[in-house]
Write a protein that holds these residues in place. Sequence first.
Motif, PDB file in Angstrom:
ATOM      1  N   GLY B 187      71.988  52.488  81.707  1.00 31.55           N
ATOM      2  CA  GLY B 187      70.896  52.858  82.614  1.00 31.55           C
ATOM      3  C   GLY B 187      70.833  51.914  83.793  1.00 31.55           C
ATOM      4  O   GLY B 187      70.739  52.352  84.945  1.00 31.55           O
ATOM      5  N   THR B 189      73.207  49.939  84.911  1.00 33.51           N
ATOM      6  CA  THR B 189      74.416  50.090  85.734  1.00 33.51           C
ATOM      7  C   THR B 189      74.286  51.327  86.619  1.00 33.51           C
ATOM      8  O   THR B 189      74.644  51.306  87.801  1.00 33.51           O
ATOM      9  N   PHE B 190      73.746  52.410  86.036  1.00 34.43           N
ATOM     10  CA  PHE B 190      73.568  53.643  86.801  1.00 34.43           C
ATOM     11  C   PHE B 190      72.609  53.401  87.981  1.00 34.43           C
ATOM     12  O   PHE B 190      72.909  53.760  89.124  1.00 34.43           O
ATOM     13  N   GLY B 191      71.476  52.764  87.667  1.00 36.03           N
ATOM     14  CA  GLY B 191      70.491  52.479  88.712  1.00 36.03           C
ATOM     15  C   GLY B 191      71.086  51.625  89.820  1.00 36.03           C
ATOM     16  O   GLY B 191      70.882  51.885  91.006  1.00 36.03           O
TER      17      GLY B 191
END
Lengths: 206, 217
Positions: B187, B189-191
Motif C-alpha cells: 500500500g 509503495t503504491f501510494g
Amino acid sequence: MKRQLPIAITFICAFILTVQYFVPHRSFEMMYEVSNVWLQIIGFFATLLGILSLVLNHWEKVKYKQENWIYSIVALAGLAGMTLVGLIGSQDNPVFEWLYNFILSPIQATMFSLLAFFIASAAYRAFRARTTIATILLLAAIVVMLGRVPIGAYISGGLFPWLADILLNYPNVAAKRAIIMGVGLGAAATSLKVMLGIERSYMGSD
Amino acid sequence: MSFDPGVWLAAILTLCIFSFLYKDNPFYKFAEHLSVGVSAGYYLVVLIRQTLIPAFVNPLMAGYWHVVPELPRSFGIFLLIFPVFMGILLFARFSRKWAYVARYPIAMIWGIGSGVVIPLVLQNHVIRQLQATMVPITVQSWADIGNLFIAVGVLTGLVYFFFSKEHKGLFGGTAKVGIWILMIGFGSTFGFTVMARVSLLIGRIIFLMKDWLGIIG
C-alpha cells in the motif's frame, strides 16, 4: 552441437564466474574483468540485433503498406535521424542534446505522467475494501498519498506526514526486505538451474 | 509565450501524448512512434560511444588491452576480438538453417550472468539484508522499537512466503501477520508510486503553463 554445446558453454562460464568470487587470486580477478567486458560487447551486438529487428519490422510495414504504415516511417526517420546526429561530431554534440531535451525527454516524462491517470483508475476499480487485507492496503496507500501533499498535513495537523513516514520507514522496509530475500534466493536458485542445464528456455525450440 | 522552437516542439509532443487520455488517435500514434525511433537511436549512440568505443575500438587501435596486462599483447587482442565474433553469431537468428548458432553467445551471456549472480545476490539480497535486520535491540528508544518491528515483519513476511508447510495454527497466524505487513508495504509503495507519477504530471503541466504559455510565473 545444437543443444549440448550451449549447455556446456553456460556451465563452464557460470562455474568459473562463481568460483572466482571465492578465490582471491589475480588470474580469477582478471577472468572477472575480461568476462565483464565480454558481456558489454556481446550486449552491444544483442542491442544491435534488437534495433535491426525493429528496423526490419517497420520496413516490412512500409514496404507492403500494412495498417498504420505511415507511423513506421516516423519511427524509422526518428531512429535514423537520432543515430546520424549522435554519431556525427563530438561526444557532446549540441544537436543531439537538443533532440534529447526537446523530443525524447518530454515524450518519456509525459508517458510516465499519463500513468498517474491510469494508476488512479486502476486503483478505483481494484481497491475495494472487501477483505481485511484489501482494507489495510487501501488505508496504507491513502495515508502515504495524503502524507506526501501539503493538504494532508493541513487537514490532519501533521498526522498524515508523520504516519506516512512511519509506514515507509518500518512496515514498508520489513516487507521489502522479506521480498528482497525471496528474490535473492529465487535468483540464486534460477541461476543454479541455468548453470546445471536444468533451465534451458533461453535456447528456444529447435 | 515562448518563442523557442524547442519549447514549442516539446509542448506539441506533450499534448500529443496527453491526447491519449481521450482515446487512441493519430497524434498519439505519431508521438509514440517518434519516441520508439528516437529512443532506439539514442541508446544505440550511447552504447557505441560509451561501450563499444572505450571497451573495444580504443584498445584495438592501441594494440593493447589494459584489462590483461600480464598476458602477451597478441593474446590480449585475441581475447578482445573473441566477444565480437560471438556477438556477430547472434545475427544467425535471421537464418533458418543457422539459427541455432545464435545460442552460443546467448549461452555465454546466461553463463556469465548466472555465475556472477549466484554469489552476488546471496551476498547483497540475503546476507546483507539479514545483517541489517539482526541488529542489537535494547528497547531503549523508538528506533529500537522500529528495528524490532522490522525484524518481526521480515520474519513473518518470510513465513508467509514459505509454501512448503500448510498455513495452519501458529504457523498460519504468523503468516497472517506477515501478509498484513506485506499489504502495508504494498500500500505504501503504491501510494509513493502514485505521488511520484503525480509529481511528473505536475512537472508537465508547469512546463506547459510556464515555459510554453507563460501563464504562470
